[in-house]
Design an enzyme around this catalytic site. Structure first.
Site, PDB file in Angstrom:
ATOM      1  N   GLY C 124       5.550 -20.174  -7.080  1.00  0.00           N
ATOM      2  CA  GLY C 124       4.287 -20.905  -7.022  1.00  0.00           C
ATOM      3  C   GLY C 124       4.463 -22.385  -6.721  1.00  0.00           C
ATOM      4  N   ASN C 148      10.625 -16.648  -4.282  1.00  0.00           N
ATOM      5  CA  ASN C 148      11.662 -15.738  -4.766  1.00  0.00           C
ATOM      6  C   ASN C 148      11.126 -14.594  -5.608  1.00  0.00           C
ATOM      7  OD1 ASN C 148      10.931 -17.665  -6.675  1.00  0.00           O
ATOM      8  ND2 ASN C 148      12.827 -17.408  -7.819  1.00  0.00           N
ATOM      9  N   GLU C 149       9.847 -14.261  -5.399  1.00  0.00           N
ATOM     10  CA  GLU C 149       9.187 -13.270  -6.259  1.00  0.00           C
ATOM     11  C   GLU C 149       9.946 -11.943  -6.354  1.00  0.00           C
ATOM     12  OE1 GLU C 149       7.667 -15.481  -4.570  1.00  0.00           O
ATOM     13  OE2 GLU C 149       5.947 -16.233  -5.692  1.00  0.00           O
TER      14      GLU C 149
END
Lengths: 273, 273, 273
Positions: C124, C148-149
């Site tokens: 985010g 990098n979710e």
């Protein structure tokens, strides 16, 4: 782990033209294309490739796939012209559906797909490599890769184009497709058509090492992400398959196009002789 | 070939502002823009350019077009502000239709189009060069190219934007258009706004040499490919021409915008004096 | 100008977590994120940030906004996992609406927005910086930036993806999102994820200097241009907010995802200890 157990955990399935080695301990399969002399994507070969891919896709223990060539100097020479020259409209339609199917299955694969491009990869061969998540090419300046359809007087369909735009952007694609450009490995790396160049004897081992990095990502999140990126492009063909087949058949059976293909085949014969 | 025959095979048609040399032996025409002092794209000049292009487009023996400038130091200074300052809404609408027509004809041309950018090329001049299949620019750091509309307080319409996105991508376009950036030839090459830089006296010969490479591609396949790449962008304007004209007229006839244009014209006058 | 007047022309408004310095003489505000320890985007913090932005947006004298961090080593650590772990579906929905709101407000801001990325900026945090018109990052190789979710087993939604595609293109986004890549400042500059690297102590001053260049452009033309570039992307979320909230809640409340988040939180705790 005992050698016996290791042996058990490896399976190998082979059609005449496609050899698949699947290592259950890593979850990675290697598909060797071995359709002499140059892995031309004929109706028969495409069918074998798709059956092999479908089997792996359904095996939930298979998480990654490396695609490579067993033929010297060539990854794949692209669509087999013999399946579109002097053939009935029905045959051409059948052939084109198989090309679509190959693209749909590879571009939409849930597996991690890595192309180990250990030779030249024009036209349909370039397309196949572009469907993969990552492309490693042999750093041999005699090899080339690209969508060179216009040079033969034919046209890459919209979904070849979409795949290339997704890979190298609009402007590079526009020029590449208009001129039917074949790129050296160094040029292909520069425009982003391949991701990495390595020595020819290290293409496959590098593919395996790269796969390890991708396997570290949770499958479910990676698959949803891949689908989000590719679904709009896939949907465009899925909802236009019939029309796309009809366009192809109408175009390829034209006298002028058949003549071009005939001249190209003659040229290939002379070059061999 | 006898000199007489060669002479016969060349034709030259000239409006006051556009000189076209067409060499039938190569199938290549060169359009020289010669509207003093800086090839501003006025309603009159745009009309001449479009008529010239249309003639070539209808001549099936003409396969390629090089666009260049006869004026020193400038390729084209862009849209003529005198056609949008202090003019009636009807005149502004007429003018804008001519700008649309120029873009539609060039971006949708079946010919191979190469811009020989032998001078500065701001705003509409940059747009004209971006409609071509290939851009060669003089490597003279005093020249610049870009869509600098915002610096004048005006806005590039969506089809200028689309053309630039197709050329240099979304992010570069977003920054370039917001800041009204003019790029040096070296910068323009780096972001892909032009394809090649050569010495100023070699721009035209390089364009001719480059054309040879493009002429080697079968016309029909190249044209279908070009159309496939550009049709969605062209269709967006074609289906919104009226609304786009209305938007332009409404915007450009605002008091605040007229004031900005007036100040800009004053500044140009002072600079000349 | 007297010091008293200068003082009058500066205002400073502070919530607990957001400090805004607005200099009326330049028309530029600086938003300092100060939510210890790492500016995690919690529901509460997002609400504060949005209120602060809305105030500035409504103040016509505020033309530019610099966003930066008061916390050491971190710009923003991204969405606060505590707002999606072990929470009711209602809370998760509330949280996600706040994330959407933040993105809609920043990506659609009429102001010139510059991210002064003076620390790491994953997930985010990367999204927030990508909503800005320009990104300046501290050239410290220990910092990283990226979406990098997938590494956490979760998926960046389509509008995160769209924002990244608009910034670095389709191919780079596809690989970055699948692998959840975090880039060093040097890598981020290379792929265009940030626009400029400067020494850590010069991030904010460079942002202010850069702002001057942007302020030279007439607001109205710049705003129309920015809106033209971003509206299609914004409209996609605006017309799908409900469905996007439902998707998020359904996904994040799954047992398997909650388990992944729990493991990740455990890992963070162990790392701190």
């Amino acid at each position: 782990m005992s050698p016996a157990l290791v042996a058990q955990r490896r399976s190998s399935s082979t059609s005449q033209k496609v050899k698949v080695d699947f290592d259950q301990s890593t979850g990675v399969a290697v598909m060797h294309m071995q359709s002499p002399p140059v892995n031309s994507l004929s109706l028969e070969f495409l069918t074998d490739v798709c059956i092999a891919l479908e089997k792996l896709e359904m095996d939930k223990s298979c998480r990654g796939l490396v695609v490579t060539s067993s033929q010297p100097k060539v990854f794949s020479a692209g669509l087999d012209i013999l399946d579109m020259y002097g053939k009935s409209p029905e045959h051409c339609a059948e052939f084109w559906k198989a090309v679509q199917e190959m693209w749909l299955k590879f571009y939409g694969s849930d597996m991690i797909t890595i192309a180990a491009v250990n030779g030249s990869s024009p036209a349909g061969g370039c397309l196949l490599s572009m469907t993969c998540d990552y492309r490693i090419m042999a750093d041999n300046p005699r090899y080339s890769i690209g969508l060179n359809e216009t040079k033969l007087g034919i046209v890459a369909p919209f979904w070849f184009k979409d795949t290339m735009v997704n890979t190298v952007g609009h402007r590079t694609t526009e020029m590449a497709l208009q001129l039917g450009l074949l790129y050296s490995p160094a040029e292909a790396l520069k425009i982003g058509l391949v991701d990495q160049l390595v020595r020819e004897d290290q293409v496959l081992t590098t593919a395996t090492e790269t796969m390890t990095k991708w396997l570290a990502i949770p499958d479910h999140a990676r698959q949803l992400t891949k689908s989000m990126m590719r679904k709009p492009t896939i949907d465009k063909l899925t909802s236009n398959r019939e029309a796309d087949v009809n366009n192809f058949v109408k175009f390829i059976t034209k006298d002028s196009i058949q003549k071009s293909l005939g001249m190209y085949l003659e040229m290939l014969k002379r070059r061999k002789a």
